[in-house]
Scaffold this motif. Structure first.
Motif, mmCIF file in Angstrom:
data_model
loop_
_atom_site.group_PDB
_atom_site.id
_atom_site.type_symbol
_atom_site.label_atom_id
_atom_site.label_comp_id
_atom_site.label_asym_id
_atom_site.label_seq_id
_atom_site.Cartn_x
_atom_site.Cartn_y
_atom_site.Cartn_z
ATOM 1 N N GLY A 117 0.784 -1.235 0.000
ATOM 2 C CA GLY A 117 0.000 0.000 0.000
ATOM 3 C C GLY A 117 0.814 1.284 0.000
ATOM 4 N N THR A 144 2.017 2.982 -2.693
ATOM 5 C CA THR A 144 1.444 3.876 -3.704
ATOM 6 C C THR A 144 0.076 4.392 -3.243
ATOM 7 O OG1 THR A 144 2.614 2.685 -5.450
ATOM 8 C CG2 THR A 144 0.754 4.033 -6.137
ATOM 9 N N THR A 145 -0.700 3.530 -2.602
ATOM 10 C CA THR A 145 -2.025 3.940 -2.111
ATOM 11 C C THR A 145 -1.896 5.057 -1.080
ATOM 12 O OG1 THR A 145 -2.637 1.634 -2.413
ATOM 13 C CG2 THR A 145 -4.226 3.022 -1.278
ATOM 14 N N ASN A 146 -0.869 4.984 -0.223
ATOM 15 C CA ASN A 146 -0.608 6.065 0.728
ATOM 16 C C ASN A 146 -0.432 7.399 -0.012
ATOM 17 O OD1 ASN A 146 0.211 5.910 3.864
ATOM 18 N ND2 ASN A 146 0.384 3.870 2.972
ATOM 19 N N GLN A 194 -1.323 8.152 -3.057
ATOM 20 C CA GLN A 194 -2.541 8.536 -3.777
ATOM 21 C C GLN A 194 -3.528 9.222 -2.841
ATOM 22 O OE1 GLN A 194 -3.399 4.688 -5.391
ATOM 23 N NE2 GLN A 194 -2.567 5.187 -7.427
ATOM 24 N N HIS A 195 -3.609 8.731 -1.606
ATOM 25 C CA HIS A 195 -4.523 9.366 -0.653
ATOM 26 C C HIS A 195 -4.037 10.774 -0.286
ATOM 27 C CE1 HIS A 195 -7.597 9.752 2.386
ATOM 28 N NE2 HIS A 195 -6.666 10.250 3.167
ATOM 29 N N ASN A 200 -0.450 -1.356 7.793
ATOM 30 C CA ASN A 200 -1.545 -1.059 6.852
ATOM 31 C C ASN A 200 -2.510 -2.244 6.753
ATOM 32 O OD1 ASN A 200 -2.961 0.454 4.993
ATOM 33 N ND2 ASN A 200 -1.689 -0.186 3.257
ATOM 34 N N SER A 257 -6.446 2.539 1.840
ATOM 35 C CA SER A 257 -7.471 2.645 0.796
ATOM 36 C C SER A 257 -8.594 3.588 1.226
ATOM 37 C CB SER A 257 -8.023 1.275 0.447
ATOM 38 O OG SER A 257 -8.505 0.649 1.605
#
Lengths: 162, 195
Positions: free
Chosen positions: B24, B26-28, B30-31, B141, B171
């Motif tokens: 996660g 990249t998800t971090n 992106q958020h 995460n 997410s």
């Protein structure tokens, strides 16, 4: 390559800009950037407002790092010059003084030969300035003078996130 | 290493998100990108494969505001988590100021977590850094998943030195900013010491 903290002072910043402004004119190029090997933009001259300079700096450093990795794999120290040819615009990327990256963007009003020639001369001048800059910042760190963050408080830091 | 520019009165710091594949990172980013005001962020760049796995890095520049008249900028990078991209991971660690280690809470990813953390220590050492001396935080995460390992156990395995750690669900964004703030604060405190 030095691993010490990069510090830029007004005096050297002006000197650097004089050199790259002259290079911009002499090489007939569109934009010139100086980027730290870690991906931080140091300075830029020419049509800089047309570009996302922060991204450009980060990707250039990534590019240099990746080709540097390739060089080591085949037993070279580094590839000190990279050239990317596009349909209209071209990028000439070179390493100055071992730690700074010089990026020259030019189109068909200039030529690779001219850019290479002018970059060579400017690189020598830039190397001298960066050498001086490193010495200066090392001396300041040693003497412990005028470090602007020594006096920041926890409140200052908290305020950033409020 | 951070870059202090007296001429433009700016200070730039580099934060690297490290962790096993699909944890996660990249998800971090992106958020953070989605929830940051347009004037405080630059473009997010993702060098990814066609299947959206990180190939080289993600990059997100943030401008947080001013401290003592200096514009404070943080450059957020992720590394590619998949094991075979080790050469790329080493490159991204160059000049790092602070590390976020993102762990995948799922039971079956425990080995991958441990391997990635060892890899982080090893790669830092190769570049002359010591993880214990760097600003460093841990994020657990995927806390929302049913097979998540209890935090105490993750802590025991992945955070023996007891650095600041956070539970997160990247997410939905839970814990993402807490993690970022914590590492940014550690970096600034480090700068204050003048290193």
């Amino acid at each position: 390559m030095s691993n010490s903290q990069m510090v830029m002072y007004d005096e050297e910043f002006q000197e650097i800009n004089v050199v790259i402004e002259r290079l911009l004119k002499d090489s007939n190029s569109k934009v010139i950037f100086l980027v730290d090997k870690n991906g931080q933009l140091i300075s830029g001259v020419g049509e800089t407002e047309r570009f996302d300079t922060t991204s450009l700096a980060s990707l250039t450093a990534g590019n240099i790092a990746a080709t540097g990795g390739l060089a080591k794999l085949i037993g070279e120290k580094e590839f000190s010059i990279l050239f990317h040819e596009g349909e209209k615009d071209n990028l000439h990327i070179s390493i100055v003084g071992g730690r700074v990256i010089l990026v020259v963007l030019f189109d068909n009003r200039s030529s690779l030969g001219l850019v290479r020639l002018r970059v060579k001369k400017a690189s020598e001048e830039l190397s001298v300035i960066f050498e001086k800059l490193m010495k200066k910042s090392d001396e300041k760190v040693k003497s412990g003078t005028s470090f602007p963050f020594a006096e920041i408080t926890d409140d200052d830091i908290d305020n950033l996130f409020s | 290493m951070s870059f202090i520019n007296y001429a433009s009165r700016e200070i730039n710091c580099k934060i690297v998100y490290y962790g096993p594949g699909l944890c996660g990172k990249t998800t971090n980013l992106q958020h953070v990108y989605a929830k940051t005001a347009p004037e405080a962020k630059g473009k997010m760049i993702s060098l990814a494969t066609e299947t959206e796995r990180t190939l080289f890095f993600d990059f997100l520049p943030l401008a947080l505001g001013e401290i003592r008249g200096f514009k404070t900028r943080f450059h957020l990078y992720t590394v590619p988590g998949q094991v075979f991209y080790d050469a790329s991971r080493k490159l991204i660690l160059k000049g790092v100021d602070g590390i976020v280690y993102v762990a995948d809470s799922q039971e079956e990813r425990m080995d991958a977590n441990i391997e990635s953390l060892d890899n982080l220590r090893h790669n830092l050492k190769e570049q002359g850094y010591d993880l214990d001396k760097l600003p460093y935080v841990v994020q657990y995460n995927k806390r929302d998943l049913p097979n998540a390992v209890p935090v105490e156990e993750l802590r025991r395995e992945l955070n023996p030195t007891n650095v600041p750690d956070f539970e997160a669900c990247a997410s939905t964004g839970e814990g993402v900013f807490e993690t970022l703030k914590a590492v940014a604060k550690l970096i600034l405190v480090d700068l204050k010491k003048g290193r």
